[in-house]
Scaffold this motif. Structure first.
Motif, PDB file in Angstrom:
ATOM      1  N   ASP A 197      49.839   6.075 -39.193  1.00 40.41           N
ATOM      2  CA  ASP A 197      49.822   7.507 -39.518  1.00 40.41           C
ATOM      3  C   ASP A 197      49.731   8.378 -38.278  1.00 40.41           C
ATOM      4  O   ASP A 197      50.358   9.433 -38.202  1.00 40.41           O
TER       5      ASP A 197
ATOM      6  N   GLU B  50      49.035  15.881 -49.275  1.00 41.47           N
ATOM      7  CA  GLU B  50      48.357  14.591 -49.303  1.00 41.47           C
ATOM      8  C   GLU B  50      47.640  14.390 -47.977  1.00 41.47           C
ATOM      9  O   GLU B  50      48.272  14.318 -46.925  1.00 41.47           O
TER      10      GLU B  50
ATOM     11  N   SER C 116      47.544  13.701 -41.572  1.00 42.13           N
ATOM     12  CA  SER C 116      46.481  12.776 -41.169  1.00 42.13           C
ATOM     13  C   SER C 116      45.393  13.568 -40.459  1.00 42.13           C
ATOM     14  O   SER C 116      45.680  14.509 -39.710  1.00 42.13           O
TER      15      SER C 116
ATOM     16  N   ARG D 232      45.278  12.221 -45.424  1.00 42.17           N
ATOM     17  CA  ARG D 232      44.850  10.877 -45.091  1.00 42.17           C
ATOM     18  C   ARG D 232      43.854  10.966 -43.938  1.00 42.17           C
ATOM     19  O   ARG D 232      44.144  11.602 -42.926  1.00 42.17           O
TER      20      ARG D 232
ATOM     21  N   ALA E 239      43.651   6.725 -43.596  1.00 40.00           N
ATOM     22  CA  ALA E 239      44.745   6.786 -42.618  1.00 40.00           C
ATOM     23  C   ALA E 239      44.843   5.448 -41.903  1.00 40.00           C
ATOM     24  O   ALA E 239      43.829   4.803 -41.623  1.00 40.00           O
TER      25      ALA E 239
ATOM     26  N   GLU F 150      42.669   9.631 -48.976  1.00 40.26           N
ATOM     27  CA  GLU F 150      43.218   8.314 -48.705  1.00 40.26           C
ATOM     28  C   GLU F 150      42.916   7.904 -47.259  1.00 40.26           C
ATOM     29  O   GLU F 150      42.747   8.745 -46.376  1.00 40.26           O
TER      30      GLU F 150
END
Length: 444
Positions: A309, A289, A320, A291, A305, A303
């Motif tokens: 993060d 995942e 991140s 970010r 951050a 997504e």
């Protein structure tokens, strides 16, 4: 009184007595003990894996209930190959050079008056660790090789695995000083040993940042360790992007549940457009995942951050990513959010790499290499009891050398201080010389 009935205080006292005797053993005797441990683990795979299965099953139930993370359950798991790696580690520690008795410095104060600085064990090392049962074996092996008695406190999530591994170690080393390795299990025992600054010489906690911080805040015993592993990889403007993709992938995906896995990827603005789409796609294929900050989101669909993060150790398949305008900005970001664990720059420009490595105050700083190399075994230390981000005594992966201190041995021939005092004082020569203090009591 049986072993399980002994109090934490009694166990620590026994370890303290054993440490004095353990420090006098020859390297050959300690090496034989280590090979005995490795052989015993090799002969007990079935029993160890059966015990470990109980821990993993309980962990998976708590994972389903939302109380455990997948990363924690992954750290619990042992396998045939993992057990083989554990015994390889023990044998590797056994074959390391003896860290004890080495003369670190020799100085002649006067004729027949010679001073030696000699490496010796720390004494009693208390270790409190979570999740990974292989940590118990690592710590015990390094303790034995370095002549230190060890107090072993593992997490309840690995209680079955830790218990059988400890029993195997204890039985395999029955001919060594009794009590050199002690296991405690009760949570209240932790609070008891935190107060034993007169008996325990060093504490090494391994676990969450909150856990390590608790240990540091509640004891006067010296603590060696790190609270977080927020590691960074910076893809520089002069990076080989194909190599950078491979290294950045390895740093996150090879084993995301450990403290040396990368948590934040920084990418120079000059190469972000060329680098990020392929990199993010490769991460996605591995279920990472991603970010990103606003500039990352302009280039790839990820997504957002948050500020949190950048200061988070995920220990999982989460990453991140930020775009930075310069090497200086990358250094500034790491300085602000990092935990002084491990950082890596990916670049073909040696001068920029040197600036990055000199400018950061982390225990390990790499050039064109995955952060996952920050490990005692990979550093050639045999194994590690933990990674220290402090600056006193030991730093980075702590192996055998980090478990030793020194003391001074003075060899004289009836010398008196009065000879060197007063009007007719004899001067000291204070000459460094190439000499070794010989321990005549150690026999192989």
């Amino acid at each position: 009184m049986t072993m399980t009935e002994k109090t934490a205080t009694t166990k620590v006292q026994e370890a303290q007595a054993a440490s004095l005797e353990l420090a006098t053993l020859s390297d050959a005797e300690r090496k034989r003990g280590l090979h005995a441990i490795a052989d015993a683990i090799d002969d007990s795979h079935e029993e160890i894996l059966a015990a470990n299965e109980k821990d993993v099953e309980a962990g998976e139930e708590l994972l389903a209930a939302g109380e455990y993370s997948q990363a924690l359950v992954d750290r619990l798991k042992l396998s045939e190959s993992k057990l083989e790696s554990i015994t390889d580690m023990v044998r590797s520690v056994a074959e390391q050079d003896d860290p004890l008795g080495e003369t670190l410095a020799a100085r002649r104060l006067d004729d027949d008056l010679e001073l030696f600085k000699v490496a010796v064990p720390i004494g009693v090392v208390g270790t409190i660790f979570e999740s990974r049962p292989d940590a118990l074996v690592q710590i015990a092996a390094l303790g034995l090789k370095s002549g230190n008695a060890v107090i072993l406190k593992g997490g309840s999530e690995a209680s079955h695995s830790n218990r059988i591994l400890y029993e195997i170690i204890r039985e395999a080393t029955a001919d060594l000083p009794d009590g050199w390795a002690q296991q405690i299990e009760a949570r209240e025992d932790v609070d008891a040993i935190l107060e034993m600054d007169d008996s325990i010489d060093l504490l090494m906690p391994r676990g969450s940042s909150e856990f390590v911080q608790y240990i540091q805040d509640n004891t006067s015993i010296p603590v060696l360790g790190h609270t977080e592993g927020i590691c960074h990889v910076f893809v520089d403007a002069e990076a080989d992007l194909e190599m950078a993709t491979d290294v950045a992938f390895d740093a996150k995906v090879q084993y995301p549940a450990v403290c040396n896995a990368v948590e934040t990827l920084l990418v120079h603005a000059d190469v972000a457009e060329a680098f990020l789409p392929e990199m993010v796609e490769r991460y996605r294929e591995a279920d990472v995942e991603v970010r990103g900050d606003d500039r990352v989101q302009e280039l790839v669909d990820v997504e957002a951050a948050t500020d949190e993060d950048w200061a988070t150790e995920y220990g999982d398949l989460v990453l991140s990513v930020a775009v930075v305008d310069s090497l200086t900005d990358a250094i500034g970001h790491i300085t602000q959010y990092g935990s002084k664990h491990t950082e890596s720059i990916l670049t073909e420009d040696d001068e920029r790499a040197s600036k990055f490595m000199r400018s950061l105050d982390s225990a390990s700083v790499f050039h064109n290499a995955s952060t996952r190399f920050s490990d005692g075994y990979r550093f050639g230390l045999g194994a590690e009891v933990g990674i220290s981000t402090g600056k006193i005594h030991a730093r980075g992966p702590v192996g055998l050398e980090g478990l030793t201190t020194y003391k001074y041995h003075l060899e004289g021939d009836g010398h008196r201080v009065a000879t060197y005092a007063g009007e007719d004082a004899r001067p000291f020569s204070h000459e460094e010389f190439d000499g070794e203090w010989t321990d005549a009591s150690r026999t192989e």
